[in-house]
Design a protein around this motif. Structure first.
Motif, PDB file in Angstrom:
ATOM      1  N   THR A 118      52.668  46.529  49.882  1.00 59.98           N
ATOM      2  CA  THR A 118      51.550  45.879  49.260  1.00 59.98           C
ATOM      3  C   THR A 118      50.245  46.357  50.145  1.00 59.98           C
ATOM      4  O   THR A 118      50.265  46.426  51.103  1.00 59.98           O
ATOM      5  N   TYR A 137      45.589  48.780  40.535  1.00 58.95           N
ATOM      6  CA  TYR A 137      46.086  47.450  41.058  1.00 58.95           C
ATOM      7  C   TYR A 137      46.661  46.789  39.715  1.00 58.95           C
ATOM      8  O   TYR A 137      47.798  46.238  39.586  1.00 58.95           O
ATOM      9  N   GLY A 143      49.698  48.217  38.589  1.00 58.10           N
ATOM     10  CA  GLY A 143      50.994  47.527  39.310  1.00 58.10           C
ATOM     11  C   GLY A 143      51.115  48.880  40.442  1.00 58.10           C
ATOM     12  O   GLY A 143      52.355  48.910  41.194  1.00 58.10           O
ATOM     13  N   GLY A 198      50.987  47.049  44.652  1.00 55.38           N
ATOM     14  CA  GLY A 198      51.625  45.637  45.078  1.00 55.38           C
ATOM     15  C   GLY A 198      51.226  44.450  44.317  1.00 55.38           C
ATOM     16  O   GLY A 198      50.554  44.504  43.368  1.00 55.38           O
ATOM     17  N   ARG A 199      51.773  43.395  44.561  1.00 54.26           N
ATOM     18  CA  ARG A 199      51.579  42.003  43.671  1.00 54.26           C
ATOM     19  C   ARG A 199      50.692  41.213  44.142  1.00 54.26           C
ATOM     20  O   ARG A 199      50.182  40.478  43.590  1.00 54.26           O
ATOM     21  N   ARG A 218      46.533  40.335  45.222  1.00 51.47           N
ATOM     22  CA  ARG A 218      45.358  41.261  45.015  1.00 51.47           C
ATOM     23  C   ARG A 218      44.780  41.694  46.349  1.00 51.47           C
ATOM     24  O   ARG A 218      44.642  41.034  47.382  1.00 51.47           O
TER      25      ARG A 218
END
Length: 235
Positions: free
Chosen positions: A93, A129, A132, A135-136, A138
């Motif tokens: 991430t 972002y 995807g 990472g998950r 922000r």
């Protein structure tokens, strides 16, 4: 907590071609002021990048990686990839990405380029972002600009030509310093960046002023501290 004096030392080191630790020793009187530290060899923003990267180091305790040297490439959407100056990751991430720029002279030639870079870099990364690729969580984006304080950056810009449509009145009778302040203020308010910082400094000296409180070293430091605590909380 990182202070205004820390940023001031980083700006002095930037002009002098010293590393940050050498500059701090000079300012504390521990070594002769004429002693040069390691020259940057074109990496004049290294002292500033080092100072900002240090503020993310509490995240090392949870296994994050803080990088501010080398090629730090992140994927894009409208282009393959972009190299950033400071990148913080935790596993797969992206935690933070920061761009550091300076401008000394050639204000008219470079302002539009810097503006387009700042906008384009953010738009490209946010789209990556959303797709995807980062990472998950922000990401957190920052932009730092060191602008030489001189007549060219302080006097009202003599814009060439008459626009086909009326322009925003906020730009009337503004200098390039004013226009950078407007740019970064709007980039942060519209969340293209989470924090930005505009520093005005005379060549060879420390920080002369910070034209806008909302995009100052104080706000940048507070925003980074908030990001660090947020990520520690998630971990």
């Amino acid at each position: 907590m990182t202070t205004f004096e820390d940023y001031d030392a980083a700006i002095r080191a930037l002009w002098a071609g010293r590393d940050l630790q050498t500059q701090k020793q000079i300012e504390s009187g521990r070594i002769d002021a004429g002693t040069r530290g390691s020259t940057t060899g074109g990496k004049h923003l290294d002292p500033l990048q080092e100072l900002v990267a240090e503020q993310f180091e509490p995240l090392l305790q949870i296994g994050a990686k803080v990088r501010s040297t080398g090629v730090l490439t992140l994927p894009g959407w409208y282009r393959r990839a972009k190299n950033w100056d400071i990148v913080v990751t935790y596993g797969d991430t992206l935690i933070a990405a920061i761009e550091c720029k300076s401008q000394s002279g050639s204000f008219g030639n470079n302002f539009n380029n810097r503006t387009e870079e700042a906008i384009g870099n953010a738009v490209d990364l946010w789209r990556a972002y959303e797709a995807g690729h980062l990472g998950r969580v922000r990401p957190w984006l920052g932009f730092i600009m060191v602008l030489e304080r001189s007549q060219g950056s302080l006097e009202s810009v003599r814009d060439r030509g008459v626009p086909i449509f009326p322009v925003d009145e906020r730009f009337r009778d503004t200098s390039y310093t004013d226009r950078y302040a407007i740019l970064f203020d709007r980039l942060v308010k519209e969340r293209l960046y989470d924090a930005a910082c505009l520093i005005s400094a005379e060549k060879g000296k420390g920080i002369h002023s910070e034209p806008l409180e909302e995009v100052s070293t104080k706000n940048l430091t507070a925003a980074i501290a908030g990001r660090v605590e947020y990520i520690k909380g998630l971990a």
